[in-house]
Design an enzyme around this catalytic site. Sequence first.
Site, PDB file in Angstrom:
ATOM      1  N   LYS A   1      -1.969  -8.370   8.811  1.00 33.96           N
ATOM      2  CA  LYS A   1      -1.424  -9.725   8.668  1.00 33.96           C
ATOM      3  C   LYS A   1      -1.478 -10.520   9.969  1.00 33.96           C
ATOM      4  CE  LYS A   1       0.480  -9.560   4.352  1.00 33.96           C
ATOM      5  NZ  LYS A   1       0.817  -8.183   4.049  1.00 33.96           N
TER       6      LYS A   1
ATOM      7  N   GLU B   1       5.590 -18.482   3.832  1.00 35.97           N
ATOM      8  CA  GLU B   1       6.263 -17.777   2.738  1.00 35.97           C
ATOM      9  C   GLU B   1       6.172 -16.291   3.028  1.00 35.97           C
ATOM     10  OE1 GLU B   1       3.072 -18.337   2.666  1.00 35.97           O
ATOM     11  OE2 GLU B   1       2.362 -16.359   2.043  1.00 35.97           O
TER      12      GLU B   1
ATOM     13  N   SER C   1      -4.874  -0.804   6.042  1.00 38.77           N
ATOM     14  CA  SER C   1      -4.346  -2.163   6.259  1.00 38.77           C
ATOM     15  C   SER C   1      -3.012  -2.197   6.997  1.00 38.77           C
ATOM     16  CB  SER C   1      -4.214  -2.891   4.920  1.00 38.77           C
ATOM     17  OG  SER C   1      -3.374  -2.165   4.040  1.00 38.77           O
TER      18      SER C   1
HETATM   19  C1  LIG Z   1       0.477  -7.642   2.701  1.00 43.51           C
HETATM   20  C2  LIG Z   1      -0.217  -6.344   2.751  1.00 43.51           C
HETATM   21  C3  LIG Z   1      -1.284  -6.042   1.876  1.00 43.51           C
HETATM   22  C4  LIG Z   1      -1.736  -6.956   0.767  1.00 43.51           C
HETATM   23  O1  LIG Z   1      -2.169  -8.212   1.166  1.00 43.51           O
HETATM   24  P1  LIG Z   1      -3.720  -8.620   1.142  1.00 43.51           P
HETATM   25  O2  LIG Z   1      -3.701 -10.089   1.370  1.00 43.51           O
HETATM   26  O3  LIG Z   1      -4.264  -8.239  -0.190  1.00 43.51           O
HETATM   27  O4  LIG Z   1      -4.386  -7.874   2.231  1.00 43.51           O
HETATM   28  C5  LIG Z   1      -1.940  -4.832   2.024  1.00 43.51           C
HETATM   29  N1  LIG Z   1      -1.562  -3.933   2.961  1.00 43.51           N
HETATM   30  C6  LIG Z   1      -0.539  -4.188   3.809  1.00 43.51           C
HETATM   31  C7  LIG Z   1      -0.168  -3.155   4.820  1.00 43.51           C
HETATM   32  C8  LIG Z   1       0.173  -5.390   3.738  1.00 43.51           C
HETATM   33  O5  LIG Z   1       1.190  -5.620   4.574  1.00 43.51           O
END
Ligand SMILES: *Cc1c(COP(=O)(O)O)cnc(C)c1O
Length: 414
Positions: A74, A96, A383
Amino acid sequence: MRPLQELESAFLQYAKSKACIHELNETQRTYNGRPSPLYFAKNLSKHLTDKAKGKQAFDVYLKLENLNHTGAHKMNNALGQALLAKYMGKKKVVAETGAGQHGLATAAACAKLGLECCVFMGETDIRRQYPNVFSMKLMGARVIAVKEGNKTLKDAVNAALKYWIEHVSDTHYILGSALGPSPYPQIVQYFQAVIGKELRMQLRELRSSEKTDKKQDLGVPDAIVACVGGGSNALGIFTEFLDERTALFAAEAGGEGIKSGKHATRLRGKGKTGISQGYKSYFLQNKDGQLSDTYSISAGLDYAGISPILAQHHDSKRIHFRSVTDVQALKAYQLLSQLEGIIPALETSHALSLATRMTEKAQLELLPTPKKNRAHCIVINISGRGEKDLFITAAQLDADNWNQFLSKELSRER
Ligand SMILES: *Cc1c(COP(=O)(O)O)cnc(C)c1O
């Protein structure tokens, strides 16, 4: 329309400015810790190769976005858009947030850059996500409770959009995923695309000892797997490879199974075309076109819409979507912790679970045919990190000790 058109032309100017891009890259390097490492997961590779029973070998690499500042991909977007806000001369930022991860990244970026920050969050989510709410406030953000609707993410998006168009002269809205009205999907995709660009260079270097014919670019993997909430981490790692032969796999939240109705599987579920929150895409909706309540063990995947850019690549069959249940994700969460000593976010665990299904025919037949005796090269986008999910995972996997710990903490004298 006017604020969106102004944003679009400012963004196009920003992306063309050498000075801006230099500042962006330097800030990503010094504050956010980029480039994030690409890691060869030897034990996970062996696990997958063993599972294929000698029919096929796998080399699995992990792109460690969990090592970003505040713990997830993020920050790539929050930092980029906060710099864009400064470039546009805005003094205030609105955002948001659902689970609080995007709010956290935005609050940190605003603290660093001296921008006033105001985060809209559903009242239900505020109650569920105390640690992130506390941290956002600690970093100086105002957290505003949204009391409309079922008081979760979609209501927070509505409230933030409404606030933004009422305060547009001095305020920029930092949207958290690759969706919403144009140019937001493109802006978020742009700031996240750094993930795939780094991946190509890093993979080339890590695989440089592999023998190959001159034509093959070792920086191009056979497959990439990512989880999809709104779609920003998936697009971030996929974009660089859309024109390559790489098979691209996206994992949606299957919750308790599609048949149960408790899930957030838009593309493999019953999502239908609709227009909401400023964009046209697939949405989980009722027969009157109202957004459905969704469910997933991972808050970051628990949303009724999906990036219109991903929806298009779904329709053209460039990206393959699969659904992963809570139970499967929890298993993958434990697997990576035990095999590699890396605790993934619950969102990420969906991608990991799908990667362990790469040995199955439905996925295998989509991969490019390997040269004789060569392993398939698979990359998983990690992620985010899993520490934030302790309240959910400990309660699921170690309930007795967790409950004892909580009640002891409550009864401790202060
Ligand atoms: C917010 C989040 C996601 C999902 O958001 P995307 O916009 O689809 O990437 C995935 N993994 C983590 C660790 C997140 O914090």
